[in-house]
Scaffold this motif. Structure first.
Motif, short mmCIF file in Angstrom:
data_model
loop_
_atom_site.label_atom_id
_atom_site.label_comp_id
_atom_site.label_asym_id
_atom_site.label_seq_id
_atom_site.Cartn_x
_atom_site.Cartn_y
_atom_site.Cartn_z
N TYR A 81 0.64 7.47 -0.56
CA TYR A 81 -0.51 6.80 -0.93
C TYR A 81 -1.22 7.87 -1.76
N PRO A 82 -1.40 9.36 -1.49
CA PRO A 82 -1.83 10.07 -2.54
C PRO A 82 -1.13 10.40 -4.03
N GLN A 83 0.17 10.13 -3.88
CA GLN A 83 1.05 9.79 -4.89
C GLN A 83 0.96 8.88 -6.01
N THR A 84 -0.03 7.94 -5.83
CA THR A 84 -0.06 6.66 -6.47
C THR A 84 -0.84 7.29 -7.91
N GLU A 85 -1.55 8.20 -8.17
CA GLU A 85 -2.26 8.63 -9.31
C GLU A 85 -1.12 9.42 -10.08
N MET A 86 0.00 9.87 -9.66
CA MET A 86 0.72 10.43 -10.40
C MET A 86 2.41 9.75 -10.75
N ILE A 87 2.25 8.43 -10.32
CA ILE A 87 3.48 7.44 -10.56
C ILE A 87 4.09 7.75 -11.95
N GLY A 88 5.27 7.61 -12.11
CA GLY A 88 5.70 7.59 -13.46
C GLY A 88 5.69 8.97 -14.01
N ALA A 89 6.04 10.13 -13.13
CA ALA A 89 5.84 11.47 -13.91
C ALA A 89 7.32 11.80 -14.50
N PHE A 90 7.12 12.35 -15.54
CA PHE A 90 8.44 12.47 -16.27
C PHE A 90 9.46 13.69 -15.90
N ILE A 320 13.33 -1.28 3.72
CA ILE A 320 13.19 -0.87 2.30
C ILE A 320 11.78 -0.07 2.05
N GLY A 321 11.89 0.84 1.14
CA GLY A 321 10.58 1.69 0.92
C GLY A 321 10.39 1.74 -0.75
N THR A 322 9.20 1.45 -1.00
CA THR A 322 8.98 1.59 -2.32
C THR A 322 9.00 3.17 -2.98
N ASP A 323 8.46 4.10 -1.91
CA ASP A 323 8.37 5.55 -1.97
C ASP A 323 7.38 5.77 -3.35
N VAL A 324 6.59 5.19 -3.79
CA VAL A 324 5.48 5.53 -4.49
C VAL A 324 4.89 6.97 -4.18
N GLY A 325 4.94 7.81 -5.14
CA GLY A 325 5.01 7.74 -6.35
C GLY A 325 6.24 8.31 -6.95
N ALA A 326 7.36 8.48 -6.32
CA ALA A 326 8.57 8.66 -7.05
C ALA A 326 9.26 7.40 -7.21
N GLY A 327 9.00 6.52 -6.47
CA GLY A 327 9.11 5.14 -6.84
C GLY A 327 8.10 4.68 -7.87
N THR A 328 8.86 3.76 -8.70
CA THR A 328 7.88 3.49 -10.00
C THR A 328 7.21 2.05 -9.84
N SER A 329 7.03 1.46 -8.74
CA SER A 329 6.48 0.14 -8.30
C SER A 329 6.15 0.04 -7.07
N PHE A 330 4.92 -0.63 -6.90
CA PHE A 330 4.36 -1.02 -5.66
C PHE A 330 5.01 -2.43 -5.05
N SER A 331 5.69 -3.02 -6.09
CA SER A 331 6.34 -4.36 -5.81
C SER A 331 7.62 -4.19 -5.11
N MET A 332 7.47 -4.99 -4.01
CA MET A 332 8.76 -5.13 -3.26
C MET A 332 9.66 -5.97 -3.79
#
Length: 453
Positions: A81-90, A320-332
């Motif tokens: 959950y703490p990685q929510t704010e850096m999701i999609g880091a390049f 299955i895990g979304t692994d946000v924030g390395a995962g790029t979506s909360f959508s299952m």
């Protein structure tokens, strides 16, 4: 409004756990026009409408979701959950990504106010994507877990979470002594474990950030609290695997480190498991451990392709895990779509039936929660998601020319996203909906029906 007892819609679930994917179609249940009855937040019954409508009380109101598909709430078996704010880091792979993006973001969670703000945002993201249960990483700070559990308890969500345990190979402000980690973890267990629908997970980040002394503390805690979970990472990245061998030369591989400290077993969930050897697969099976398959993050970080076919062959539980924030979506839904692509690259055809199984009952089994959630069996907790199967012009066109439920489910997992989530229900109560549907009532036999929550 009185507590909702009766819901009319289309329904899909998997009625039992299975040993092979070939058994899944026989275990699946689809009711095109069904009636679900609830009782105190639990499933009382699920029948065809014509078969069950006689169970309605005279004048009883029926919540009308016709045109929608109701499935069990999604179970996310690995997310930060703490990685929510850096999701999609390049631009990085795992170890560089941790140092450049993850650790700086996680350092903010010493602040209880920040943790509370992000917990609320995170749970909103879960619910708006139809996820009703999850296994969650916090940060090394106890405040991060307190904030998350406090927010989840207000919603009566079935969540499992834990404070990261980390004493080396990380920034100074994110490390702790084994003694500090032990003390703070004990306090969190006493405060939150088995409080309502909450569960605690011992959460050593991964072997490279865990000294032997810290792992001994984790082992001791696991022995003292046998009903808590163990949640960590395993064999995500080849550089990481090599690093573990350097740090623990006395052990025969990555999983052997965890197994030595008796951290494998029931309620142990290992995320990723991409680069494992045969004896490691066998160890996971023999110890009744589980895997969290994280296709989106594995692709995003270039970590590798999970061998789902071997997971079935070795009879290892998986979700299955979304692994946000390395995962790029909360959508299952989107995560299932990425799982299909991983399967294609490995020569494995992941059906929609199997994908929805992993995201619901299979995930519940991986977390040892399948006696509570995962399908619509009588007596289970009424966590479910209402799906609108066609929310765009493209989806409407493809939905209209789909031949059966299998095609419709497959389109949801390949073309679907958060827009398809109409409403999310927790313990028999609607806690999130995309829009307030215009209320209208009309009489159907002895019952009245109305749309929306």
């Amino acid at each position: 409004m009185n507590e909702t007892r009766a819901i009319r819609a289309s329904f899909f679930d998997i009625t039992r756990t299975v040993d092979t994917p070939q058994q899944l179609p026989e275990a699946a249940r689809y009711l095109e026009d069904g009636l679900m009855l609830l009782d105190s937040g639990h499933i009382a019954s699920l029948t065809e409408w014509e078969q069950g409508k006689h169970l309605l009380r005279p004048g009883e109101r029926v919540l009308d979701y016709r045109g929608h598909l109701i499935v069990p709430g999604f179970v996310d078996t690995h997310i930060h959950y703490p990685q929510t704010e850096m999701i999609g880091a390049f631009g990085e792979q795992l170890l560089e990504w941790l140092n450049r993006y993850t650790f700086p973001v996680e350092s903010q969670y010493h602040c209880a106010q920040h943790a509370a703000k992000m917990s609320a945002f995170f749970l909103e993201q879960l619910l708006s994507n139809g996820t009703t249960s999850a296994l969650i990483f916090g940060t090394v700070h106890p405040q991060s877990v307190d904030a998350l559990f406090a927010a989840a308890s207000k919603l009566d969500m079935r969540l499992i979470a834990g404070k990261v345990m980390m004493d080396r190979n990380a920034p100074d402000d994110l490390t702790e002594t084994p003694e500090e980690s032990d003390r703070q973890t004990r306090e969190l267990i006493a405060r939150w474990h088995n409080k309502g629908r909450l569960g605690y997970a011992l959460t050593p980040r991964f072997a490279p950030t865990s000294s032997p002394q810290l792992l001994e503390k984790v082992q001791q805690l696991r022995g003292e609290f046998p009903d808590i979970w163990l949640h960590t990472h395993l064999s995500e990245n080849q550089q990481e695997v090599a690093w573990v061998k350097e740090l623990f030369p006395e052990h025969d591989g990555y999983l052997a480190v965890y197994d030595h400290y008796q951290l494998t077993g029931k309620r142990s969930v290992f995320a990723h498991c991409l680069h494992m050897e045969g004896r490691e697969w066998q160890c996971l099976h023999d110890t009744d451990s589980a895997i969290a398959f994280c296709p989106t993050s594995n692709l995003f970080l270039g970590s590798g392709l999970f061998d789902l076919q071997r997971c079935w062959h070795q009879d290892v539980k998986r979700g299955i895990g979304t692994d946000v924030g390395a995962g790029t979506s909360f959508s299952m839904l989107q995560t299932m779509g990425e799982a299909y692509k991983v399967g294609q690259l490995r020569g494995y055809r992941l059906s929609a039936c199997e994908a929805f199984y992993h995201a619901t009952l299979g995930g519940a089994q991986a977390l040892d929660l399948d006696r509570y959630i995962g399908n619509f069996a009588r007596g289970k907790e009424a966590d479910f998601v209402v799906l609108n199967p066609a929310v765009s012009a493209l989806q409407k066109m493809r939905h209209a020319n789909s031949r059966d439920i299998w095609e419709k489910l497959f389109l949801l997992m390949t073309l679907g996203d958060d827009r398809n989530i109409a409403a999310t229900w927790i313990k028999g109560r609607c806690v999130w909906q995309r829009a307030q549907l215009e209320e209208h009532k009309h009489s159907v036999g002895q019952a009245e029906e109305w749309p929306g929550c």
